[in-house]
Scaffold this active site. Sequence first.
Site, PDB file in Angstrom:
ATOM      1  N   ASP A  18       2.644  -0.416   4.372  1.00  0.00           N
ATOM      2  CA  ASP A  18       1.428  -1.234   4.365  1.00  0.00           C
ATOM      3  C   ASP A  18       0.980  -1.589   5.787  1.00  0.00           C
ATOM      4  OD1 ASP A  18      -0.635  -2.576   3.104  1.00  0.00           O
ATOM      5  OD2 ASP A  18       0.483  -4.447   2.924  1.00  0.00           O
ATOM      6  N   ASN A  66      -5.322   0.673  -5.890  1.00  0.00           N
ATOM      7  CA  ASN A  66      -6.067   1.117  -4.711  1.00  0.00           C
ATOM      8  C   ASN A  66      -7.360   1.872  -5.066  1.00  0.00           C
ATOM      9  OD1 ASN A  66      -3.020   1.818  -2.826  1.00  0.00           O
ATOM     10  ND2 ASN A  66      -4.316   0.001  -2.730  1.00  0.00           N
TER      11      ASN A  66
HETATM   12  C1  IPE Z   1       0.636  -1.473  -1.477  1.00  0.00           C
HETATM   13  O1  IPE Z   1      -0.230  -1.922  -0.516  1.00  0.00           O
HETATM   14  C2  IPE Z   1       0.259  -0.078  -1.909  1.00  0.00           C
HETATM   15  C3  IPE Z   1       0.502   0.993  -0.948  1.00  0.00           C
HETATM   16  C4  IPE Z   1       1.015   0.856   0.240  1.00  0.00           C
HETATM   17  C5  IPE Z   1       0.121   2.314  -1.380  1.00  0.00           C
HETATM   18  P1  IPE Z   1      -1.559  -2.756  -0.866  1.00  0.00           P
HETATM   19  O2  IPE Z   1      -2.223  -3.027   0.424  1.00  0.00           O
HETATM   20  O3  IPE Z   1      -2.344  -2.041  -1.891  1.00  0.00           O
HETATM   21  O4  IPE Z   1      -0.963  -4.080  -1.504  1.00  0.00           O
HETATM   22  P2  IPE Z   1      -1.594  -5.544  -1.565  1.00  0.00           P
HETATM   23  O5  IPE Z   1      -2.980  -5.396  -2.122  1.00  0.00           O
HETATM   24  O6  IPE Z   1      -1.605  -6.089  -0.190  1.00  0.00           O
HETATM   25  O7  IPE Z   1      -0.672  -6.327  -2.449  1.00  0.00           O
HETATM   26  C1  IPE Z   2      -1.551   0.755   3.151  1.00  0.00           C
HETATM   27  O1  IPE Z   2      -2.368   0.193   4.124  1.00  0.00           O
HETATM   28  C2  IPE Z   2      -2.042   2.100   2.687  1.00  0.00           C
HETATM   29  C3  IPE Z   2      -2.664   2.104   1.354  1.00  0.00           C
HETATM   30  C4  IPE Z   2      -2.752   1.085   0.566  1.00  0.00           C
HETATM   31  C5  IPE Z   2      -3.196   3.368   0.893  1.00  0.00           C
HETATM   32  P1  IPE Z   2      -3.598  -0.761   3.772  1.00  0.00           P
HETATM   33  O2  IPE Z   2      -4.829   0.065   3.729  1.00  0.00           O
HETATM   34  O3  IPE Z   2      -3.311  -1.553   2.563  1.00  0.00           O
HETATM   35  O4  IPE Z   2      -3.620  -1.683   5.046  1.00  0.00           O
HETATM   36  P2  IPE Z   2      -3.909  -3.260   5.091  1.00  0.00           P
HETATM   37  O5  IPE Z   2      -2.879  -3.909   4.235  1.00  0.00           O
HETATM   38  O6  IPE Z   2      -5.304  -3.461   4.579  1.00  0.00           O
HETATM   39  O7  IPE Z   2      -3.750  -3.601   6.526  1.00  0.00           O
HETATM   40 MG    MG Z   3      -2.390  -3.361   2.347  1.00  0.00          MG
END
Ligand code: IPE
Ligand code: IPE
Ligand code: MG
Length: 246
Positions: A18, A66
């Site tokens: 993340d 997502n």
């Molecule tokens: C978890 O990250 C999912 C992946 C890394 C694919 P998210 O960014 O989607 O999770 P939340 O929304 O912060 O809980």
């Molecule tokens: C994780 O990074 C990757 C996916 C969820 C695909 P994020 O896109 O959630 O990054 P933040 O949490 O918004 O920084």
């Molecule tokens: Mg995230």
Amino acid sequence: MARLDPANIPRHVAIIPDGNGRWAESRGLPREEGHRAGTEAVREIVRAAHELGVERLTIYTFSTENWVRPDEEVGAIMRLLETYLRTESDELHENGIRVEAAGRIHELDTNIQRELDSLIRRTEGNDEMRLAFALSYSGRSEIVDAARGIARAVEAGRLDPEAIDEKTVQGFLYLPDWPDPDLLIRAGDESRISNFMLWQLAYTEFYISSTLWPDFTKQHFVDAVLEYQKRERRLGKTSAQVQTPT
Ligand code: IPE
Ligand code: IPE
Ligand code: MG
């Protein structure tokens, strides 16, 4: 500097990579650039896990939740995924890595399904390390899909409801022969599970890193394993029972 104990390497490591979006935003870049940099970190950590002797690695690549992100971002992630699957194929195969996938794979673009399928089939005979991508995945949807599979087996008369136990449920998960993760690493400083592997994480050790995923290096991975090696996995027992098994 602390040294890794080669006899206590976690056999299965699961990762929530993340922080891609925040990494990009803090640099004034579009979020897509964070996902691009995140792909580089995936390459590095797959290599690092293999070098350390981890047997299985699961990476939470895209969650069912997502899909609600802006079309532009979802499209960028999917293009990066397709490129990754195509361009990493040779290196993964040459390093003896077997690729697998968990999730509602039929929800992905057919191009991606095709790339994924060809990588899975190409690497099927490899046994150096197994690498699973969780794609259009969530822990709850995995349990729902397992429940459907169990219901169908009961309906067809192949399964007696009274005989259902934890092993039966395990057998209906996306990767039924995978053991539970020993270590879960979450990058990006959030202390939550975000619908990842709800069944499998029952006794997994958690490691939260404040490092955003694109900045996550082999050294961060080693640090997570070093921390894991300090933990005492009691699995419900007392400490004395763990230290002097009968
Ligand atoms: C978890 O990250 C999912 C992946 C890394 C694919 P998210 O960014 O989607 O999770 P939340 O929304 O912060 O809980
Ligand atoms: C994780 O990074 C990757 C996916 C969820 C695909 P994020 O896109 O959630 O990054 P933040 O949490 O918004 O920084
Ligand atoms: Mg995230």
